[in-house]
Design an enzyme around this catalytic site. Sequence first.
Site, PDB file in Angstrom:
ATOM      1  N   CYS A   5      -1.383  11.322  -7.173  1.00 17.47           N
ATOM      2  CA  CYS A   5      -0.031  11.120  -6.642  1.00 17.47           C
ATOM      3  C   CYS A   5       0.749  10.104  -7.462  1.00 17.47           C
ATOM      4  O   CYS A   5       1.974  10.170  -7.528  1.00 17.47           O
ATOM      5  CB  CYS A   5      -0.091  10.767  -5.163  1.00 17.47           C
ATOM      6  SG  CYS A   5      -0.588  12.222  -4.210  1.00 17.47           S
ATOM      7  N   CYS A  50      -1.725  15.713  -0.006  1.00 14.22           N
ATOM      8  CA  CYS A  50      -1.355  14.316   0.204  1.00 14.22           C
ATOM      9  C   CYS A  50       0.092  14.248   0.689  1.00 14.22           C
ATOM     10  O   CYS A  50       0.903  15.154   0.432  1.00 14.22           O
ATOM     11  CB  CYS A  50      -1.480  13.527  -1.098  1.00 14.22           C
ATOM     12  SG  CYS A  50      -3.166  13.067  -1.533  1.00 14.22           S
ATOM     13  N   GLU A  70       2.438  12.569  -0.428  1.00 13.19           N
ATOM     14  CA  GLU A  70       3.383  12.550  -1.546  1.00 13.19           C
ATOM     15  C   GLU A  70       3.817  13.958  -1.935  1.00 13.19           C
ATOM     16  O   GLU A  70       4.941  14.153  -2.435  1.00 13.19           O
ATOM     17  CB  GLU A  70       2.755  11.858  -2.763  1.00 13.19           C
ATOM     18  CG  GLU A  70       2.563  10.356  -2.605  1.00 13.19           C
ATOM     19  CD  GLU A  70       1.258   9.962  -1.924  1.00 13.19           C
ATOM     20  OE1 GLU A  70       0.643  10.807  -1.237  1.00 13.19           O
ATOM     21  OE2 GLU A  70       0.857   8.802  -2.084  1.00 13.19           O
TER      22      GLU A  70
HETATM   23  N1  THU Z   1      -3.865  10.656   1.123  1.00 12.67           N
HETATM   24  C1  THU Z   1      -2.515  10.795   0.960  1.00 12.67           C
HETATM   25  O1  THU Z   1      -1.862  11.529   1.704  1.00 12.67           O
HETATM   26  N2  THU Z   1      -1.926  10.128  -0.057  1.00 12.67           N
HETATM   27  C2  THU Z   1      -2.553   9.240  -0.869  1.00 12.67           C
HETATM   28  O2  THU Z   1      -1.959   8.750  -1.813  1.00 12.67           O
HETATM   29  C3  THU Z   1      -3.953   8.847  -0.564  1.00 12.67           C
HETATM   30  C4  THU Z   1      -4.691   9.836   0.259  1.00 12.67           C
HETATM   31  C5  THU Z   1      -4.530  11.414   2.190  1.00 12.67           C
HETATM   32  C6  THU Z   1      -5.347  12.568   1.699  1.00 12.67           C
HETATM   33  C7  THU Z   1      -6.292  12.779   2.889  1.00 12.67           C
HETATM   34  O3  THU Z   1      -5.650  13.628   3.820  1.00 12.67           O
HETATM   35  C8  THU Z   1      -6.452  11.400   3.488  1.00 12.67           C
HETATM   36  O4  THU Z   1      -5.415  10.604   2.915  1.00 12.67           O
HETATM   37  C9  THU Z   1      -7.785  10.750   3.219  1.00 12.67           C
HETATM   38  O5  THU Z   1      -8.061  10.744   1.868  1.00 12.67           O
END
Ligand code: THU
Length: 132
Positions: A95, A59, A61
Amino acid sequence: MGTLTEQEWESLRLKAVEAAAHAYAPYSGYRVGVAAIADDGRFLTGCNVENASYGVGLCAECGLVSQLHLTGGGRLTHFVCVNGDGDVIMPCGRCRQLLFENGGATMELWTVSGVKPMSEVLPDAFGPDNLA
Ligand code: THU
């Protein structure tokens, strides 16, 4: 550090939008960018980085928290997360835990329903105090 002005929040959101442009999201096609301010005033950003082994994707974060520690540590005071369209979105469950660890209950987030402290985004959190 108190709350930011609307203009300061908007400039933080724009940093997150810029970060989302660097996302590596070939599997979901869903770009995410995050931006935060640390307690010494520096700005931190991150983007999601997916993987062919889907479950190990990072993610946005994760990158931001790594950057916090790489560039001197400290605490996060203000945070925003956006998608590839620049819309404010909520950090996922894991996160929120990452943000709680590094910003605590008083860190402010721009959420889909306004600016809120972390204590409202992850109520009754398990955290470092439980292990003290
Ligand atoms: N994702 C994030 O980067 N942060 C979040 O808090 C929510 C989800 C990303 C993970 C994945 O690469 C994409 O969003 C779809 O879930």
